[in-house]
Design a protein around this motif. Structure first.
Motif: not given
Ligand code: KG4
Ligand code: ZN
Length: 392
Positions: A13-18, A27-35
């Motif tokens: 069960t996983a929830v992330a906010v990017l 090119g794409a950039r993803f910052r993990i705000l919550g994981n």
């Protein structure tokens, strides 16, 4: 763009906010705000595999706490508290008719709700275990109503492909560089073994697939035959690595068959290999610890050899310029080493860091972002256990 991603296709069960920016050309950039991720593995161990009804129940129980911990980490809770009307709650109750515990967990907040500052919700809608997928899909739709945010459905296997392309460039920042096409993806997980070709960005052609068991399934079944706990992949790997660390004499049994190697297609078959292990264990029921290690090593060698040969064949026939390996089995040390050794010099090879190989919500957020760029927002979608990645 801020994406909230939900993954419930199997036993994670996983929830992330990017926070996402860029595209496939720049090119794409993803910052993990919550994981936040809750693994149900311990719960399923007693069953020797994932038990779908239990997976569904556990997702329903854990989604709201996992969502809240992800949002809290992202400091996105309590941003804009809004009043939710009776009619909206009724609509959500109807949607979550089969997941009453999920409704209760959402409704404990009463009539107001904290609307997080996100732009879209992405959710896995297949492939996977239908009861597990449905919980995530209905949850995403419920949040969409509650927060008035758009939803973008995501193919889990596309998530594995994109996770393999992502490189951590800074603490909690991942980048996907513009890919070199055509790109070949070897997807190896508990439910899948397939070679897919991306000639154009996010469009896939199936080049080869297993005719029976998936490679992860073969690892899990052979592990069970050796009385090792679920999931079997990492357990087999430990034994095999132990065998490699010892100077080994000849194999204490005949080599295992290399299935489908003579066949000219790029398809796989692993059920014969599993049966060969079964017969070997029937003929020699009391293997010593060191014989078990040798068997694990031989099994892994066989799997790696077949995967490698078929992938080489697929590269030759398609002219692929880039190879990515994704899915839980891509965490396997020996398979990683063999691909590095044989293909590193020949093709642009992307093997994800081990933490990104098994199921997670980051990959669903990355896929969700690219699909959101294509404006694929909809709430008219279902969970589909057999959803294919191929578009041709
Ligand atoms: O991608 P994944 O997390 O879930 C599915 O989408 O199926 O893959 C899970 C599979 C399981 O079969 C597990 O035994 C296998 O990946 N696996 C491994 C390793 N770690 C996980 N197989 C071989 N070696 C590993 N180190
Ligand atoms: Zn997976």
């Amino acid at each position: 763009m801020k994406i909230l991603a939900i993954e419930t296709s199997c036993d994670e069960t996983a929830v992330a906010v990017l926070e996402c920016a860029g595209n496939e050309l720049t090119g794409a950039r993803f910052r993990i705000l919550g994981n936040a991720l809750y693994s149900q593995i311990e719960k399923h161990r007693a069953f020797g595999g994932v038990f779908p009804a239990l997976a569904k129940r556990e997702h329903a129980k854990n989604l709201v706490p996992i969502l809240e911990s992800s949002l809290k980490e992202a400091s996105l809770l309590e941003k804009q508290t809004q009043h939710i009307s009776e009619d909206t709650w009724k609509e959500i109750a109807l949607l979550l008719e089969r997941e009453p515990e999920l409704y209760d967990a959402l409704a404990t907040h009463g009539k107001t709700y904290d609307i997080p500052d996100i732009d879209a919700i992405s959710v896995t809608h297949g492939p996977g275990l239908p009861p597990a997928l449905w919980v995530g899909v209905n949850f995403a739709k419920a949040l969409s109503i509650l927060w008035n945010k758009p939803v973008v459905p995501v193919n889990h296997m596309e998530g594995h492909v994109l996770a393999a392309l992502a490189k951590e460039t800074d603490d909690r920042v991942y980048e996907i560089k513009p890919p070199t096409l055509p790109l070949l993806a070897l997807l190896i997980s508990g439910g899948h073994t397939e070679l897919v070709l991306m000639r154009n960005w996010l469009s896939y052609e199936l080049i080869g697939q297993t005719k029976d068991d998936a490679v992860g399934e073969a690892f899990d079944k052979v592990a069970r035959m050796l009385s090792l706990p679920y999931p079997g992949g990492p357990e087999i790997s430990k034994l095999a690595e132990a065998a490699r660390a010892k100077a080994r004499a000849d194999l204490p049994f005949a080599p295992l068959p290399r299935p489908m190697l003579k066949d000219s297609s790029c398809d796989f078959s692993f059920s014969g290999l599993k049966t060969a292990v079964l017969y070997l264990l029937k003929a020699k029921p009391n293997l010593s610890d060191s014989e078990k290690e040798s068997l694990a090593e031989e099994f892994e060698n066989t799997v790696a050899e077949v995967l490698l040969k078929k992938t080489e064949r697929a590269i030759e026939t398609t002219g692929a310029r880039m190879l990515v390996i994704g899915g839980g089995v891509a965490a396997n040390k020996h398979i990683r080493r063999e691909f590095e050794k044989e293909l590193r010099e020949k093709i642009n090879l992307c093997i994800p860091e081990p933490a990104l190989t098994t199921d997670n919500a980051l990959m669903i957020g990355m896929a969700g972002y690219f699909r959101a760029l294509k404006k694929e927002f909809t709430t008219e979608f279902k969970a589909d256990g057999n959803l294919s990645i191929s578009t041709s």
